[in-house]
Design an enzyme around this catalytic site. Structure first.
Site, PDB file in Angstrom:
ATOM      1  N   SER A 263       0.838  -1.200   0.000  1.00 36.69           N
ATOM      2  CA  SER A 263       0.000   0.000   0.000  1.00 36.69           C
ATOM      3  C   SER A 263       0.874   1.252   0.000  1.00 36.69           C
ATOM      4  O   SER A 263       1.724   1.398  -0.853  1.00 36.69           O
ATOM      5  CB  SER A 263      -0.951  -0.071   1.188  1.00 36.69           C
ATOM      6  OG  SER A 263      -1.954   0.889   1.081  1.00 36.69           O
TER       7      SER A 263
ATOM      8  N   ASP B 210      -9.935  -4.298  -5.693  1.00 35.70           N
ATOM      9  CA  ASP B 210      -9.369  -3.624  -4.514  1.00 35.70           C
ATOM     10  C   ASP B 210      -9.962  -2.234  -4.422  1.00 35.70           C
ATOM     11  O   ASP B 210      -9.722  -1.398  -5.284  1.00 35.70           O
ATOM     12  CB  ASP B 210      -7.834  -3.561  -4.663  1.00 35.70           C
ATOM     13  CG  ASP B 210      -7.135  -2.925  -3.477  1.00 35.70           C
ATOM     14  OD1 ASP B 210      -7.823  -2.403  -2.557  1.00 35.70           O
ATOM     15  OD2 ASP B 210      -5.890  -2.939  -3.461  1.00 35.70           O
TER      16      ASP B 210
ATOM     17  N   HIS C 200      -7.681  -5.607  -0.268  1.00 40.91           N
ATOM     18  CA  HIS C 200      -6.473  -4.795  -0.362  1.00 40.91           C
ATOM     19  C   HIS C 200      -5.225  -5.507   0.155  1.00 40.91           C
ATOM     20  O   HIS C 200      -4.122  -4.992   0.037  1.00 40.91           O
ATOM     21  CB  HIS C 200      -6.718  -3.489   0.425  1.00 40.91           C
ATOM     22  CG  HIS C 200      -5.639  -2.485   0.285  1.00 40.91           C
ATOM     23  ND1 HIS C 200      -5.222  -2.016  -0.940  1.00 40.91           N
ATOM     24  CD2 HIS C 200      -4.872  -1.868   1.216  1.00 40.91           C
ATOM     25  CE1 HIS C 200      -4.258  -1.135  -0.751  1.00 40.91           C
ATOM     26  NE2 HIS C 200      -4.016  -1.028   0.546  1.00 40.91           N
TER      27      HIS C 200
END
Lengths: 430, 267, 113
Positions: free
Chosen positions: B95, B217, B245
Site C-alpha cells: 500500500s 481492490d 487490499h
C-alpha cells in the site's frame, strides 16, 4: 391465577388457578422454526464467502438496509454495505484481523441503507472452516448500535470538553500568575535608592504565586539630609489587600513629606484607613514601622514609631543585638484614636537596623512545628558576625529557605546600616 | 536510540541469502506478512519491522512532526537498512509503503536493487484526470471510524493468534499489539497515508520494479495499478486474482509466488 | 488543618460563641457570617470563647475586629474569653490586648459584665 370473565388470552382455554397447565400460546412459541429464529432475529445475520460476497442474509438486516434479497445475495460484498470510511477500515483492519485470527468482534461500523441513511452498528465475524481446517465462509452478526454510538459520541464529546477546559484553566492560571507577578512588583520598590553614607538591603519572599501578598516597604529621601523608611504588613491577601497596600504606601509617603514625625505619620495613615475601610464595614488594617534616618558621617540617628508591628532589631558592631521595643503601639486603621509609640536609637559604623514582617517570626520549625519566634531571631543576629545590611539579609534569606514549608506566609526584610570602614591595606606588622 | 528495538526488527530465513525487506502499510504491522514469510524464508534473508507508531515499535520515539510525512517513514526504512548494513535489498512495500520504498531508494540508491509494490497507490484522492478512488470527505469518514473504534474496541485490543493445525507456520504466539495502535498515532498515519500524493516521486525509480495489484481492490483500484505501472518504465504489472487490499493475507500463495518469481528472475 | 466549629448558646448577658479549630483565611468568613446574623440587642454582651481555638492568623484578627464593630454597631459590648497563649501574644504585639476586654473564661466574662 384466577380466571376472569373477560380473560382474553388468545387461543388459551380458561383455567382455574393453573400455573401448571401449559399455555397454548407458549407452546406455539416453542414450535417456532429455526428459520424464523434466523430470519426474524433481533440482530442482523449475514454469511459471506471468503472474498466477501454475500451468500446468505436475514430479513432483519435486509429491512435495515432497505434492500431486497435478490439485490444482495451473490451480487454484493459485505464491504459494499458499508460507508466509504467503513470500507477503508474494513480493508485495513477488519479483514486482515479476520484472516489471521479467524474471528473479530465488537467493531463499530456504519451500514449504508438505501435512501442514503447511515445505521451505526457493531459487527462480529467468525470464519467457518471446513473439515480440513480450510476457511470456507464468514458468518457475521450485526447489532444496532444507535444508542451505543450516541453514548460513545457523548463520551468523546465530554472527554474533549474536559481536555479543552483543562487546557483553558492552565492557560488562565499562567496568565493570572503573570499578572500577579507584575502587580506584586508594582507594590514594592524595584530597587532601593542609594543613600549616601548608608547601606540598604531588602528581600521579599512570596509564599504563594497565586495570591498577592500584603507586605510592603520603602526607602525614600525627605530632604537633602534625611531619609524616611517604612515596612509593614496589610491583613489578608489578594486584590483587596493589594489595594490597601497601595493606599498605605502612598499615604505614608505623602504624610512623611508633609510632616515626617513618625507618630504623626502613623496617625494620618490610621485616619485614612479607618475612614476608608473600617467605618464602611470592611475591616482592614495593617501593622507598620515608620522611621526617619539622619545620617551624619560616622553615626545616624533613627527615629521611628510602630503600629502594632513586630519589634525592630538592631545588630551592633560589637556583636550584640537588641530589640527596639515600642510597647503600646497598636495596629493601624481599626480604631479612630489608636496609639502609636515612638522610640529612637543611634547607629554607629557596623550597626545594622533590621525590619521584618511576621512571616519570619511566625514560621514553624522543627518536628513539633514550633514558632521560630523573636528570641531565636535575636540570637541569630547576635551570633552572626556583624557584616552589614546585605550580609544580614542574605543570611536571613538562607534561613527562610531553610524553613521549607514551615514558612507559609509572605516575608519582607529591610536592613539599613552604616558600613564599617574598609580595612586599611596594611603591611605586615612586626 | 537502538534502531532494532525501536522498529521491532525481526530477521528470519536464510542467513546468507539475498535480502528481502517487508514493509507493512497503514492498518496493522509486520504480522501482515505472516503468511508469505515461510515461502520466502527458504531462500532469502527476510527482514521485518514496524514503523514507529505501529505494532510493537517503541512509541516513545514517535513524534507527530516526523510521522506526518512519508519522509519520516522513509527515514525509518533507511535507518533499518543502515543499522543492519543491508545491500542489494529487495524492498517489498504494501500500500502506502510502496511509496515509502520509492523515497528510501531515492535517498540511498546504493542499498536497493529491486522494488516490489503490493497494492500500491501514490495518491488516494481523485483529481483532474486521475482516479485515486476517494474524495476528501471519504478520508474524514475513515478518521471518524478510527476514533469510534478506539472507544468501542478497547476490550478487544488483545487478539490472540492461535495455532491452526493446518497452518503450522502461524505458530502459537500471543500478540497484544496486532492492529492495536495508539489512536493519535493511527490518526496521523491515516492522514499521512490517505492525503499523500507521491505521483511525482515515481519518476525517480531507477531499479527493476514489480507492481502487484488485486483484481478487486477498493483502496487501490485497477486504474491506480495501471497508473503506477505506466509511470515506472520497465516495470512489471501482475494482477492477482484476489479481492480486497491485502493479497498477502487473502491470497498468500499467489503473492509469494509472484514475489519469488520476480526476485529470482531479476537475478 | 482543623475546620472551624462555632457553637452558639445564650447566657444571661447575651450570646456566647464557642469557637473551636482554625481561624484562618478560609474559615474566617464562616465566623463573620455567624456574627453578622446574631440577634444582638443594645446593652447585651457578646462573648467569644476561644478556649478551643487552635490557630489564628491575620484573617482571624480581622474577623475579631469585625465582630467588635458589629457589637458596637448594635450598642452592645464584646469580650474575649480563654484566649490561647499564642493568640494572646499576637494580640499583644498588635496592641489589641488593650482594645478588647479579655477574661480567663466565659463564666468570669458573664459575671463581670
Amino acid at each position: 391465577m384466577t380466571a376472569r370473565a373477560d380473560d382474553r388470552s388468545p387461543g388459551g382455554p380458561r383455567r382455574e388457578g393453573g400455573l401448571n397447565a401449559p399455555d397454548a400460546t407458549f407452546t406455539a412459541l416453542l414450535e417456532d422454526s429455526a428459520e424464523e429464529l434466523y430470519e426474524q432475529a433481533p440482530c442482523g445475520y449475514l454469511s459471506t464467502l471468503m472474498d466477501g460476497t454475500v451468500a446468505k442474509i436475514n430479513t432483519t438486516l435486509l429491512d435495515w438496509l432497505g434492500l431486497g434479497r435478490d439485490q444482495v445475495v451473490g451480487r454484493m460484498r459485505f464491504a459494499d454495505l458499508l460507508t466509504v470510511g467503513g470500507r477503508l477500515y474494513h480493508e485495513t483492519h477488519f479483514a486482515p484481523l479476520l484472516h489471521l485470527n479467524g474471528e473479530i468482534s465488537g467493531i463499530a461500523l456504519e451500514l449504508k441503507a438505501a435512501g442514503g441513511t447511515r445505521l451505526p452498528v457493531l459487527v462480529t465475524s467468525r470464519v467457518k472452516t471446513g473439515a480440513g481446517g480450510e476457511p470456507m465462509l464468514i458468518r457475521t452478526s450485526v447489532f444496532d448500535a444507535r444508542d451505543r454510538r450516541a453514548y460513545e459520541a457523548e463520551l468523546l464529546r465530554g472527554r474533549r470538553a474536559a481536555e479543552e477546559a483543562r487546557r483553558q484553566a492552565e492557560a488562565d492560571r499562567e496568565r493570572l500568575q503573570e499578572a500577579l507577578a507584575v502587580l506584586q512588583q508594582s507594590l514594592l520598590p524595584s530597587a532601593l535608592p542609594v543613600v549616601p553614607g548608608l547601606e540598604a538591603a531588602s528581600h521579599y519572599h512570596t509564599a504563594s504565586p497565586d495570591l498577592l501578598g500584603g507586605d510592603f516597604y520603602d526607602l525614600f529621601p525627605l530632604d537633602g539630609a534625611r531619609w524616611a523608611f517604612f515596612l509593614g504588613d496589610v491583613c489578608g491577601k489578594g486584590p483587596q489587600a493589594a489595594a490597601v497596600t497601595s493606599l498605605t504606601r502612598h499615604t505614608l509617603r505623602a504624610a512623611a513629606l508633609h510632616d515626617p514625625d513618625p507618630v504623626t505619620v502613623l496617625h494620618t495613615l490610621n485616619t485614612v484607613l479607618n475612614e476608608r475601610y473600617t467605618s464602611g464595614g470592611d475591616t482592614r488594617y495593617c501593622t507598620a514601622v515608620f522611621g526617619v534616618l539622619h545620617p551624619r558621617g560616622d553615626t545616624c540617628t533613627v527615629q521611628l514609631a510602630s503600629g502594632g508591628h513586630p519589634s525592630t532589631l538592631v545588630q551592633r558592631a560589637d556583636g550584640t543585638a537588641e530589640f527596639l521595643t515600642t510597647p503600646g503601639g497598636m495596629l493601624i486603621g481599626v480604631l479612630p484614636d489608636a496609639q502609636f509609640t515612638p522610640t529612637r536609637t543611634v547607629l554607629s559604623r557596623g550597626d545594622t537596623l533590621l525590619l521584618y514582617t511576621d512571616g519570619l517570626t511566625e514560621a514553624r520549625i522543627g518536628p513539633n512545628r514550633e514558632l521560630y519566634g523573636e528570641e531565636a531571631l535575636l540570637a541569630f543576629a547576635a551570633t552572626r558576625a556583624p557584616a552589614g545590611p546585605q550580609a544580614l539579609v542574605t543570611a536571613l534569606t538562607g534561613l527562610l529557605a531553610g524553613f521549607g514549608d514551615g514558612l507559609d506566609d509572605d516575608t519582607a526584610l529591610l536592613a539599613l546600616g552604616i558600613p564599617s570602614p574598609a580595612p586599611a591595606t596594611s603591611e605586615e606588622h612586626g | 536510540m537502538d534502531v532494532a528495538r525501536r522498529n521491532n526488527i525481526r530477521v528470519t530465513g536464510r542467513a546468507d541469502g539475498p535480502v528481502v525487506v517487508l514493509a507493512h502499510g497503514f492498518g496493522c504491522d509486520q504480522n501482515m506478512w505472516r503468511l508469505v514469510v515461510p515461502a520466502l524464508a527458504n531462500d532469502y534473508r527476510v527482514v521485518l519491522f514496524d514503523y514507529v507508531g505501529s505494532g510493537r515499535s517503541d512509541a516513545s520515539a514517535w513524534t507527530e512532526d516526523r510521522y506526518s510525512s512519508l519522509d519520516g517513514y522513509a527515514r525509518d526504512v533507511v535507518e533499518v537498512v543502515e543499522e543492519l548494513d543491508l545491500r542489494d535489498v529487495t524492498f517489498v512495500g504494501h500500500s502506502v509503503s510502496a511509496m515509502v520504498g520509492v523515497l528510501a531508494a531515492a535517498a540511498v540508491p546504493e542499498r536497493f536493487s529491486r522494488l516490489v509494490m503490493v497494492a500500491p497507490s501514490p495518491c488516494y484522492i481523485d483529481e483532474d484526470g486521475y482516479r485515486g478512488g476517494f474524495d476528501a470527505g471519504d478520508i474524514d469518514e475513515l478518521l471518524e471510524s478510527l476514533e469510534s473504534n478506539y472507544l468501542g474496541w478497547s476490550a478487544a485490543m488483545a487478539p490472540v493468534i492461535m495455532g491452526n493445525p493446518d497452518r503450522p507456520e502461524l505458530g502459537e504466539e500471543l500478540t497484544t499489539s496486532f492492529c492495536a495502535t495508539d489512536p493519535d498515532m493511527a490518526r496521523v498515519f491515516a492522514r499521512t497515508t490517505f492525503l499523500s500524493d507521491s505521483r511525482d516521486d515515481l519518476k525517480s525509480v531507477a531499479v527493476p520494479t514489480l507492481v502487484l495489484e488485486c483484481a478487486q481492490d477498493v483502496i487501490a483500484p485497477r486504474e491506480v495499478g495501471a497508473y503506477v505501472h505506466a509511470a515506472i518504465p520497465g516495470s512489471r504489472l501482475v494482477t492477482l486474482d484476489a479481492t480486497g487490499h491485502c493479497p498477502q493475507l487473502s491470497a498468500p500463495e499467489a503473492t509469494a509466488e509472484a514475489i519469488l518469481g520476480f526476485v529470482g528472475a531479476a537475478r | 488543618m482543623n475546620p472551624l466549629t462555632i457553637t452558639t448558646r445564650d447566657a444571661a448577658t447575651g450570646p456566647v460563641l464557642e469557637i473551636a479549630g482554625d481561624l484562618d483565611h478560609h474559615t474566617a468568613p464562616g465566623l463573620r457570617e455567624a456574627v453578622d446574623t446574631l440577634p444582638l440587642a443594645g446593652g447585651q454582651l457578646l462573648v467569644l470563647d476561644l478556649a478551643r481555638l487552635d490557630f489564628c492568623d491575620s484573617s482571624g484578627i480581622t474577623v475579631l475586629l469585625a465582630a467588635r464593630n458589629v457589637a458596637v454597631g448594635h450598642g452592645a459590648r464584646i469580650a474575649l474569653a480563654a484566649v490561647p497563649s499564642n493568640t494572646a501574644r499576637i494580640l499583644g504585639i498588635v496592641g489589641l490586648d488593650r482594645v478588647f476586654t479579655i477574661h480567663p473564661d466565659t463564666a468570669t466574662a458573664v459575671l463581670r459584665s
